[in-house]
Scaffold this motif. Structure first.
Motif: not given
Lengths: 216, 171
Positions: B52-62
């Motif tokens: 879940e945390e990785l998914s959030q990081l990826e959203r921000i990065t994108l």
């Protein structure tokens, strides 16, 4: 940029310019112009100022060519100058705002969106982008620099270290905190109670350009 | 599950491996070597909190990656090269007059030192008195001071002599 230009390395072009062929400097300009302008733009959120500062960067690069030591690291050289001039500009702006008693002026988003007609977005994406920009503006300068260099310009930690002089652990920490702050900011704006406030705030800031379009 | 190893990411799920959790940012930034990378990858298969945390990081990065880029103005290069050529011209003019400016500067410095030297040696005396007169006066003063000292010395010896004679005769 011709194919021939792409084959010649940055260091070769620098050598040529130092030997008096000023016209070759334009090859370097063409190579780095877009990235420098966009880097500065993502730092200061002002289209015109980004252009002006980018010009200053290239002039400074030209003047400092004597100090560049050819080690295939021209990219770090130019971005170091860009970073320093951008930070100086931000400090000057803060001092000016402090003395004049003003905050960031209205119409800042208008200045940001003068893209020359490229990449038009729908209203929702525009609002998301404005939210993200607001979140980026909240970050400390160092966090913003690290994040933009890593995520937007896709530099490695090592390259960022060459540009900024920071250690890789520090860069990692800055990026991690930047992402965490952005995440927290966006989540707080997206909550049901705050969405009304954020829309009202954006209305004050932008002169309701976006919201007027939405209501028609 | 020990509390020491658990890291709270939200109230509902917790990561079981703090060491791997700390690597998530580097993993997402593609900054891990193959060994740690594989370890994180394996951990993600079993840890919902980290996913879940990785998914959030990826959203921000994108979202940051997708920020609109701006096109530099068409006149950017022309304006810039114009500025650079102006600087080059100014530099050439400076190099042309530099020898003259340098000579003038060196001359001024020489004159300054010469003037200072003359002032120190007393060739320029504001009061109008000559240097030689001052020197003579100083010497005279020294001599008179020495004379006064000698006189005082003699007088002292005389007094001591009288005192001794008087005391000697007293006994």
């Amino acid at each position: 940029m011709t194919e021939k230009d792409q084959i010649i390395s940055d260091d070769d072009i620098v050598k040529s310019v130092r030997d008096g062929r000023i016209q070759h400097f334009e090859v370097l300009v063409n190579r780095y112009r877009n990235r420098i302008v966009n880097f500065i733009h993502k730092m200061i959120f002002d289209y015109d100022e980004a252009h002006s500062l980018a010009q200053d960067v290239f002039v400074k690069v030209y003047e400092s060519m004597g100090t560049y030591q050819s080690q295939n690291n021209f990219q770090a050289f130019i971005f170091t100058i860009a970073k320093n001039l951008t930070l100086n500009h931000i400090k000057k702006q803060k001092r000016f705002q402090w003395f004049s008693g003003t905050k960031e002026s209205n119409g800042q988003e208008e200045k940001y969106f003068q893209t020359g007609g490229t990449q038009e977005l729908d209203i929702e994406k525009q609002q998301q982008e404005m939210l993200l920009n607001e979140g980026l503006r909240q970050l400390k300068e160092n966090q913003r620099i690290a994040l933009i260099l890593k995520v937007y310009l896709e530099f490695s930690y090592k390259k960022i270290a060459d540009i900024t002089g920071w250690s890789e652990p520090k860069i990692e920490t800055l990026i991690s905190r930047a992402k965490s702050s952005l995440k927290g900011f966006i989540q707080s704006q997206e909550q049901p109670g705050s969405s009304v406030k954020s829309k009202q705030k954006m209305q004050e800031n932008t002169g309701s350009r976006v919201l007027r379009m939405r209501s028609t | 599950m020990s509390k020491q190893n658990a890291v709270h990411t939200n109230t509902k799920s917790m990561c079981t491996d703090q060491t791997v959790h700390a690597l998530l940012n580097r993993y997402q930034d593609n900054e891990l070597d193959s060994g740690p990378r594989e370890r994180v990858h394996a951990h993600l298969q079993t840890c919902k909190a980290c996913r879940e945390e990785l998914s959030q990081l990826e959203r921000i990065t994108l979202a940051v990656k997708e920020l609109r880029s701006i096109e530099p103005a068409p006149s950017f290069n022309a304006l810039l090269m114009d500025r650079i050529k102006q600087k080059q011209k100014a530099k050439s003019r400076w190099f042309a007059i530099r020898p003259v400016m340098s000579s003038m500067a060196y001359s001024l410095i020489f004159l300054l030192f010469l003037g200072l030297g003359l002032l120190i040696n007393g060739f320029f005396v504001p009061s109008g008195q000559s240097n030689h007169e001052d020197l003579a006066f100083t010497q005279l003063l020294d001599e008179s001071q020495q004379l006064s000292l000698l006189q005082v010395q003699d007088q002292t010896f005389d007094l001591l002599g009288d005192f001794n004679r008087q005391n000697g005769s007293g006994h």
